[in-house]
Design an enzyme around this catalytic site. Structure first.
Site, mmCIF file in Angstrom:
data_model
loop_
_atom_site.group_PDB
_atom_site.id
_atom_site.type_symbol
_atom_site.label_atom_id
_atom_site.label_comp_id
_atom_site.label_asym_id
_atom_site.label_seq_id
_atom_site.Cartn_x
_atom_site.Cartn_y
_atom_site.Cartn_z
ATOM 1 N N GLY A 1 4.339 8.934 4.521
ATOM 2 C CA GLY A 1 3.179 8.330 5.203
ATOM 3 C C GLY A 1 3.682 7.616 6.437
ATOM 4 O O GLY A 1 4.429 6.642 6.330
ATOM 5 N N GLY B 1 3.609 2.574 7.946
ATOM 6 C CA GLY B 1 4.863 3.315 8.109
ATOM 7 C C GLY B 1 5.496 3.096 9.463
ATOM 8 O O GLY B 1 6.717 2.880 9.563
ATOM 9 N N SER C 1 0.695 2.237 -1.182
ATOM 10 C CA SER C 1 -0.667 2.781 -1.162
ATOM 11 C C SER C 1 -1.577 2.105 -2.190
ATOM 12 O O SER C 1 -1.139 1.740 -3.282
ATOM 13 C CB SER C 1 -0.622 4.290 -1.424
ATOM 14 O OG SER C 1 0.312 4.907 -0.568
ATOM 15 N N HIS D 1 -3.248 -6.438 -7.631
ATOM 16 C CA HIS D 1 -3.507 -6.609 -6.188
ATOM 17 C C HIS D 1 -5.001 -6.364 -5.950
ATOM 18 O O HIS D 1 -5.396 -5.351 -5.376
ATOM 19 C CB HIS D 1 -2.660 -5.623 -5.385
ATOM 20 C CG HIS D 1 -2.819 -5.757 -3.904
ATOM 21 N ND1 HIS D 1 -2.709 -6.960 -3.235
ATOM 22 C CD2 HIS D 1 -3.094 -4.816 -2.960
ATOM 23 C CE1 HIS D 1 -2.909 -6.756 -1.947
ATOM 24 N NE2 HIS D 1 -3.133 -5.458 -1.737
#
Ligand code: TXD
Length: 317
Positions: A10, A15, A120, A176
């Protein structure tokens, strides 16, 4: 000694920032992978062209071939959709699970000895999928979220108290999500409890109100940025938080960091990932530190983990 190798799966907003941070530290040679043709190649070339001015002698390659991540010491997964206004992290699960399945297979086949940091979203679910599909030992698969959430908590405390962020230390545990658990009791400014400083400033009653607002802003900080940007989510702070984990692994720093790690009995949780304080070094998650949570903290932690469990239990593999 050959330089270490990091692979980014990614090459988007996070990134791209991560690569620039890693290059500035000459942390490792880097392979940027993405499915978009040209994006990883363009960003890699841009970083290489910055190197004479920046003074970093590392090699950065962009690719659309998973084979090029071969032999990576560390793989960082940011592949997937980011939130748009009105979306929850959980809304991303279907699409990003499909992406994670392909990424995890490729990591298993091309970088079987790598440590993996998953970024992600929904983070706790994505790291679970990555662990299950790679089959890697639990110390080598971890999620980045707690460092970001703790940094946000610390930033808001520093803004309120008008002190250096360098001296503010905080911990956020659990999933999260909007039910994450900022630990008020453990928040301190160079050892001085934050609540003591807030009470000195405002008195006991208002101090609790101020802290409650800080905790609320910490929990919704991701959504606050999504609402402002409108085109995506935070990327400077996640990339910087992931860098702390990457550096701790590649330099064997034995950092004590909040990391999304697989719990097997710790905190009364068995077989699920959750954000907890860990010692992070060359062997990845080397130790999970169990804190004594009071009744209120335990209730919030259990509630946050139950949300993760519900999401994970709905996954097909
Ligand atoms: O604290 C945390 N863990 C979170 C993580 C903090 C903020 C953002 N969080 C999540 O990270 C966010 O919700 C996303 O799921 C990821 C990546 O966020 P980013 O802002 O970097 O998203 P971008 O800029 O859209 O980049 C994603 C890249 C993009 O270039 C796509 O082309 C690529 O992922 N992509 C893929 N790469 C490889 N393989 C596949 N299949 C693929 N699909 C998309």
């Amino acid at each position: 000694m050959a330089r270490k190798k990091i692979a980014l799966i990614g090459s988007g907003q996070i990134g791209g920032v991560f690569v620039q941070l890693a290059a500035a530290r000459e942390l490792a040679d880097i392979v940027l992978f993405d499915i978009l043709e040209g994006v990883p190649q363009g960003k890699a070339l841009d970083i290489m062209e910055a190197s004479p001015a920046a003074g970093h002698d590392i090699h950065v390659q962009g690719t659309n071939r998973y084979e090029d991540i071969e032999g990576s010491d560390l793989v960082i997964v940011t592949a997937g959709l980011a939130r748009k206004p009105g979306m929850s992290r959980d809304d991303l699960v279907t699409t990003n699970s499909r992406i994670m399945r392909s990424a995890a297979v490729a990591i298993r086949e091309n970088a079987p000895d790598a440590h993996v940091i998953v970024i992600s979203n929904p983070l706790d679910v994505m790291v679970t999928l990555c662990h299950r599909i790679t089959g890697f030992p639990k110390n080598r698969v971890m999620g980045m979220a707690g460092i970001l959430d703790s940094a946000r908590f610390a930033a808001f405390v520093a803004m309120e108290l008008q002190v250096s962020v360098k001296d503010v230390h905080t911990l956020v545990l659990g999933g999260h999500g909007d039910d994450m658990v900022p630990l008020i009791r453990y928040a301190n400014v160079n050892g001085i409890p934050v609540m003591y400083l807030l009470e000195k400033k405002y008195g006991a009653e208002k101090a609790m109100e101020v802290m409650s607002e800080i905790v609320k802003r910490t929990r919704y900080a991701g959504g606050e940025i999504v609402g402002l940007l409108k085109t995506g989510s935070a990327f400077y702070s996640p990339a910087t938080s992931a860098m702390a984990m990457a550096e701790a692994i590649l330099k064997d720093q034995k950092r004590v960091l909040p990391v999304c790690a697989l719990l097997e009995g710790e905190y009364g949780v068995n077989g699920y990932f959750a954000g907890v304080p860990c010692v992070v070094g060359a062997n990845g998650v080397e130790q999970i530190i169990e804190l004594e949570l009071n009744r209120e903290e335990r209730t919030m932690f259990d509630e946050s983990v139950s949300h993760v469990k519900a999401m994970v239990d709905n996954l097909s593999l």
